[in-house]
Scaffold this motif. Structure first.
Motif, mmCIF file in Angstrom:
data_model
loop_
_atom_site.group_PDB
_atom_site.id
_atom_site.type_symbol
_atom_site.label_atom_id
_atom_site.label_comp_id
_atom_site.label_asym_id
_atom_site.label_seq_id
_atom_site.Cartn_x
_atom_site.Cartn_y
_atom_site.Cartn_z
ATOM 1 N N ILE A 172 0.850 -1.191 0.000
ATOM 2 C CA ILE A 172 0.000 0.000 0.000
ATOM 3 C C ILE A 172 0.887 1.242 0.000
ATOM 4 N N LEU A 173 0.589 2.166 -0.891
ATOM 5 C CA LEU A 173 1.216 3.483 -0.893
ATOM 6 C C LEU A 173 0.170 4.511 -0.505
ATOM 7 N N THR A 174 0.596 5.538 0.202
ATOM 8 C CA THR A 174 -0.327 6.579 0.637
ATOM 9 C C THR A 174 0.072 7.916 0.038
ATOM 10 N N GLY A 175 -0.844 8.866 0.137
ATOM 11 C CA GLY A 175 -0.558 10.199 -0.368
ATOM 12 C C GLY A 175 -1.600 11.192 0.079
ATOM 13 N N LYS A 176 -1.521 12.380 -0.505
ATOM 14 C CA LYS A 176 -2.413 13.482 -0.137
ATOM 15 C C LYS A 176 -3.421 13.747 -1.258
ATOM 16 N N LEU A 177 -4.599 14.206 -0.850
ATOM 17 C CA LEU A 177 -5.683 14.556 -1.765
ATOM 18 C C LEU A 177 -6.318 15.833 -1.231
ATOM 19 N N TRP A 178 -6.298 16.906 -2.011
ATOM 20 C CA TRP A 178 -6.843 18.167 -1.532
ATOM 21 C C TRP A 178 -7.380 19.005 -2.688
ATOM 22 N N LYS A 179 -8.248 19.962 -2.330
ATOM 23 C CA LYS A 179 -8.849 20.839 -3.330
ATOM 24 C C LYS A 179 -8.067 22.133 -3.396
ATOM 25 N N ASP A 180 -7.801 22.572 -4.630
ATOM 26 C CA ASP A 180 -7.109 23.827 -4.869
ATOM 27 C C ASP A 180 -7.841 24.540 -5.999
ATOM 28 N N GLY A 181 -8.669 25.486 -5.637
ATOM 29 C CA GLY A 181 -9.467 26.179 -6.653
ATOM 30 C C GLY A 181 -10.487 25.231 -7.260
ATOM 31 N N ARG A 182 -10.485 25.106 -8.580
ATOM 32 C CA ARG A 182 -11.443 24.244 -9.280
ATOM 33 C C ARG A 182 -11.031 22.784 -9.283
ATOM 34 N N TYR A 183 -9.797 22.480 -8.932
ATOM 35 C CA TYR A 183 -9.269 21.135 -9.108
ATOM 36 C C TYR A 183 -9.011 20.423 -7.782
ATOM 37 N N TRP A 184 -9.092 19.102 -7.846
ATOM 38 C CA TRP A 184 -8.639 18.238 -6.766
ATOM 39 C C TRP A 184 -7.258 17.749 -7.163
ATOM 40 N N LEU A 185 -6.283 17.972 -6.295
ATOM 41 C CA LEU A 185 -4.916 17.552 -6.542
ATOM 42 C C LEU A 185 -4.633 16.288 -5.746
ATOM 43 N N ILE A 186 -3.815 15.424 -6.314
ATOM 44 C CA ILE A 186 -3.474 14.167 -5.663
ATOM 45 C C ILE A 186 -1.977 13.939 -5.852
ATOM 46 N N GLU A 187 -1.313 13.584 -4.741
ATOM 47 C CA GLU A 187 0.134 13.424 -4.769
ATOM 48 C C GLU A 187 0.541 12.156 -4.040
ATOM 49 N N CYS A 188 1.425 11.389 -4.663
ATOM 50 C CA CYS A 188 1.988 10.189 -4.062
ATOM 51 C C CYS A 188 3.496 10.388 -3.948
ATOM 52 N N PRO A 189 3.990 10.803 -2.770
ATOM 53 C CA PRO A 189 5.422 11.077 -2.620
ATOM 54 C C PRO A 189 6.324 9.879 -2.926
ATOM 55 N N ALA A 190 5.892 8.663 -2.605
ATOM 56 C CA ALA A 190 6.724 7.480 -2.841
ATOM 57 C C ALA A 190 7.021 7.277 -4.326
ATOM 58 N N LEU A 191 6.136 7.780 -5.182
ATOM 59 C CA LEU A 191 6.329 7.653 -6.627
ATOM 60 C C LEU A 191 6.728 8.982 -7.270
ATOM 61 N N ASP A 192 6.877 10.020 -6.446
ATOM 62 C CA ASP A 192 7.167 11.353 -6.962
ATOM 63 C C ASP A 192 6.158 11.698 -8.066
ATOM 64 N N ALA A 193 4.873 11.465 -7.751
ATOM 65 C CA ALA A 193 3.811 11.619 -8.743
ATOM 66 C C ALA A 193 2.738 12.579 -8.245
ATOM 67 N N MET A 194 2.228 13.384 -9.157
ATOM 68 C CA MET A 194 1.136 14.294 -8.837
ATOM 69 C C MET A 194 0.267 14.455 -10.072
ATOM 70 N N THR A 195 -1.047 14.514 -9.855
ATOM 71 C CA THR A 195 -1.974 14.749 -10.950
ATOM 72 C C THR A 195 -3.204 15.443 -10.373
ATOM 73 N N GLN A 196 -4.251 15.581 -11.176
ATOM 74 C CA GLN A 196 -5.427 16.331 -10.735
ATOM 75 C C GLN A 196 -6.680 15.847 -11.435
ATOM 76 N N GLY A 197 -7.816 16.316 -10.916
ATOM 77 C CA GLY A 197 -9.109 16.050 -11.525
ATOM 78 C C GLY A 197 -10.098 17.114 -11.096
ATOM 79 N N PHE A 198 -11.242 17.178 -11.775
ATOM 80 C CA PHE A 198 -12.272 18.146 -11.400
ATOM 81 C C PHE A 198 -13.016 17.714 -10.138
ATOM 82 N N THR A 199 -13.031 16.392 -9.877
ATOM 83 C CA THR A 199 -13.683 15.851 -8.684
ATOM 84 C C THR A 199 -12.681 14.967 -7.943
#
Length: 138
Positions: free
Chosen positions: A2-29
């Motif tokens: 299991i890998l964990t990460g952060k999920l938060w809203k920034d303006g119109r977008y939901w941002l999601i980040e997985c530090p273990a994979l050095d990965a970040m992306t986004q979505g509208f929901t």
């Protein structure tokens, strides 16, 4: 695994980040952001069929569960190596190997290296490995 990460809203977008994979992306929901992280993993591994279970976990977080840890561990090693700006040869030298083939094999995610070897390689790259054991729900 299991890998964990952060999920938060920034303006119109939901941002999601997985530090273990050095990965970040986004979505509208939230749901779209979670789906985009799964897509990121599948694209990074060039394997649209890899099983990834993802869900919100606690306030502002998420968990991704993988049935087979080998490809994810390989991806973690490769992403850490890239983030550190190191070649396979440089990592091999730091670990004390004569050639890069052992590092490339480990990063391929097709073989099952010993945990101590993974920890040693990540340490040589400049990362500590933190392990949390959590009870299985199955």
């Amino acid at each position: 695994m299991i890998l964990t990460g952060k999920l938060w809203k920034d303006g119109r977008y939901w941002l999601i980040e997985c530090p273990a994979l050095d990965a970040m992306t986004q979505g509208f929901t939230k749901r779209e952001a979670l789906e985009m992280m799964v897509d990121w993993v599948q694209t990074a591994l060039d394997d649209p069929g890899i099983k990834v279970q993802i869900k919100e976990a606690g306030k502002g977080g998420f968990q991704m569960k993988f049935d087979d840890p080998k490809p994810i561990l390989g991806l973690m090693i490769d992403r850490a190596r890239e983030a550190a700006g190191l070649t396979y040869e440089e990592v091999a030298k730091r670990v004390g190997l004569k050639s890069r083939s052992g590092i490339k094999t480990m990063a391929s995610g097709k073989h099952d290296p010993q945990f101590s070897k993974i920890a040693n390689v990540l340490s040589a790259i400049g990362y500590d490995v933190q392990v949390d054991l959590v009870p299985s729900k199955e």
